[in-house]
Design an enzyme around this catalytic site. Structure first.
Site, PDB file in Angstrom:
ATOM      1  CG  ASP A 158       5.124   4.446  10.301  1.00  0.00           C
ATOM      2  OD1 ASP A 158       5.134   4.224   9.087  1.00  0.00           O
ATOM      3  OD2 ASP A 158       4.729   5.524  10.793  1.00  0.00           O
ATOM      4  CG  ASP A 217       6.988   9.711   6.715  1.00  0.00           C
ATOM      5  OD1 ASP A 217       7.512  10.819   6.618  1.00  0.00           O
ATOM      6  OD2 ASP A 217       7.294   8.743   5.997  1.00  0.00           O
ATOM      7  CG  ASP A 275       1.966   7.766  12.258  1.00  0.00           C
ATOM      8  OD1 ASP A 275       2.529   6.867  11.594  1.00  0.00           O
ATOM      9  OD2 ASP A 275       1.614   8.849  11.757  1.00  0.00           O
TER      10      ASP A 275
HETATM   11  O1  LIG Z   1       4.230   6.552   7.790  1.00  0.00           O
HETATM   12  P1  LIG Z   1       5.184   5.971   6.833  1.00  0.00           P
HETATM   13  O2  LIG Z   1       6.617   6.032   7.293  1.00  0.00           O
HETATM   14  O3  LIG Z   1       4.794   4.609   6.314  1.00  0.00           O
HETATM   15  O4  LIG Z   1       5.187   6.964   5.513  1.00  0.00           O
HETATM   16  C1  LIG Z   1       4.107   7.038   4.668  1.00  0.00           C
HETATM   17  C2  LIG Z   1       4.030   8.330   3.889  1.00  0.00           C
HETATM   18  O5  LIG Z   1       5.203   8.613   3.239  1.00  0.00           O
HETATM   19  C3  LIG Z   1       3.575   9.477   4.747  1.00  0.00           C
HETATM   20  O6  LIG Z   1       2.276   9.298   5.246  1.00  0.00           O
HETATM   21 MG   LIG Z   2       3.503   6.798   9.748  1.00  0.00          MG
END
Ligand SMILES: O=P(O)(O)OC[C@H](O)CO
Ligand SMILES: [Mg+2]
Length: 242
Positions: A20, A22, A186
């Site tokens: 992942d 963010d 996360d």
């Molecule tokens: O956590 P990610 O990388 O899937 O990003 C998702 C959104 O852009 C932020 O929560």
């Molecule tokens: Mg994330």
């Protein structure tokens, strides 16, 4: 006396890894929180971690719908308007995105050991470019990246779409069994998406997230620095947690 070996979980050996972005590789979740607090303050409301937990990891429009509906402001602000409002603030913040502790070490280790790894982020292309502009050295090591606006990602996390698309793109060397893929996440929606895709998940949650969200993950760590590759059939780190 209890047999200590009985407490060691049996884990599938890992051949491929999906990250992942963010809140896991990049410290960007706080940017979303800051901006959402500012917008909600205009409606005399406060942003809390119950709402945060529902939004994080999702595609922008899906998270935006949760935001306006859960806070009861959808009559005054549509999901689309919310995205426009937050965009200018986010665009200023994203270029300063920093790596999370241990992210660089783990990626460089996997690269050195020849373990293929890719990225599966709900972020769309424009935001991905802004967030990663200081970190090309790390992100260029990914075998591939799958973004939230990829045509194969029909639905955001917790749908398995993004992880299944990411798994498929490893496949020049033959099909990869999802049970041999380890995901690092996360967000509650991301952990669920990976489990829905049949993969193993290491969760590295923000300490403010309710602990009940930990239950779905195969392992929960305080930091990527605490990851022990040997537990997953991977070769050990050669450095000492730096
Ligand atoms: O956590 P990610 O990388 O899937 O990003 C998702 C959104 O852009 C932020 O929560
Ligand atoms: Mg994330």
């Amino acid at each position: 006396m209890a047999n200590s070996s009985a407490t060691v979980p049996v884990r599938k050996p890992i051949t491929h890894v999906i990250f992942d972005m963010d809140g896991l590789l990049l410290d960007t979740e706080n940017f979303y929180t800051q901006v959402q607090e500012i917008i909600l303050a205009r409606y005399n409301k406060t942003f809390d971690w119950n709402l945060k937990a529902k939004m994080m990891g999702k595609k922008a429009i899906e998270a935006a719908r949760v935001f306006v509906e859960d806070t009861g402001i959808s009559d005054s602000l549509s999901a689309e308007q919310f995205l426009v409002e937050r965009e200018e603030m986010l665009r200023d913040l994203f270029p300063s995105s920093d790596l999370m502790p241990g992210a660089s070490r783990l990626i460089r280790y996997l690269h050195a050991k020849g373990v293929p790894f890719g990225l599966a982020t709900g972020s769309h292309r424009r935001h991905f470019e802004l967030k990663t502009q200081k970190h090309g050295d790390i992100f260029s090591l990914m075998h591939h990246v799958v973004l939230g606006d990829d045509p194969e990602v029909k639905q955001g996390k917790p749908s398995p779409d993004i992880f299944l698309a990411a798994a498929k793109r490893f496949e020049q060397g033959g099909p990869v069994d999802p049970s041999n893929i380890l995901v690092f996440e996360d967000a509650p929606s991301g952990v669920l998406a990976a489990k829905n895709a049949g993969m193993s998940v290491v969760m590295v949650p923000d300490p403010r997230l309710d602990k009940s969200f930990h239950d779905t993950a195969d392992q929960v760590l305080n930091s990527l620095l605490d990851f022990n590759p040997s537990e997953w059939g991977l070769p050990p780190f050669e450095d000492n947690r730096s």
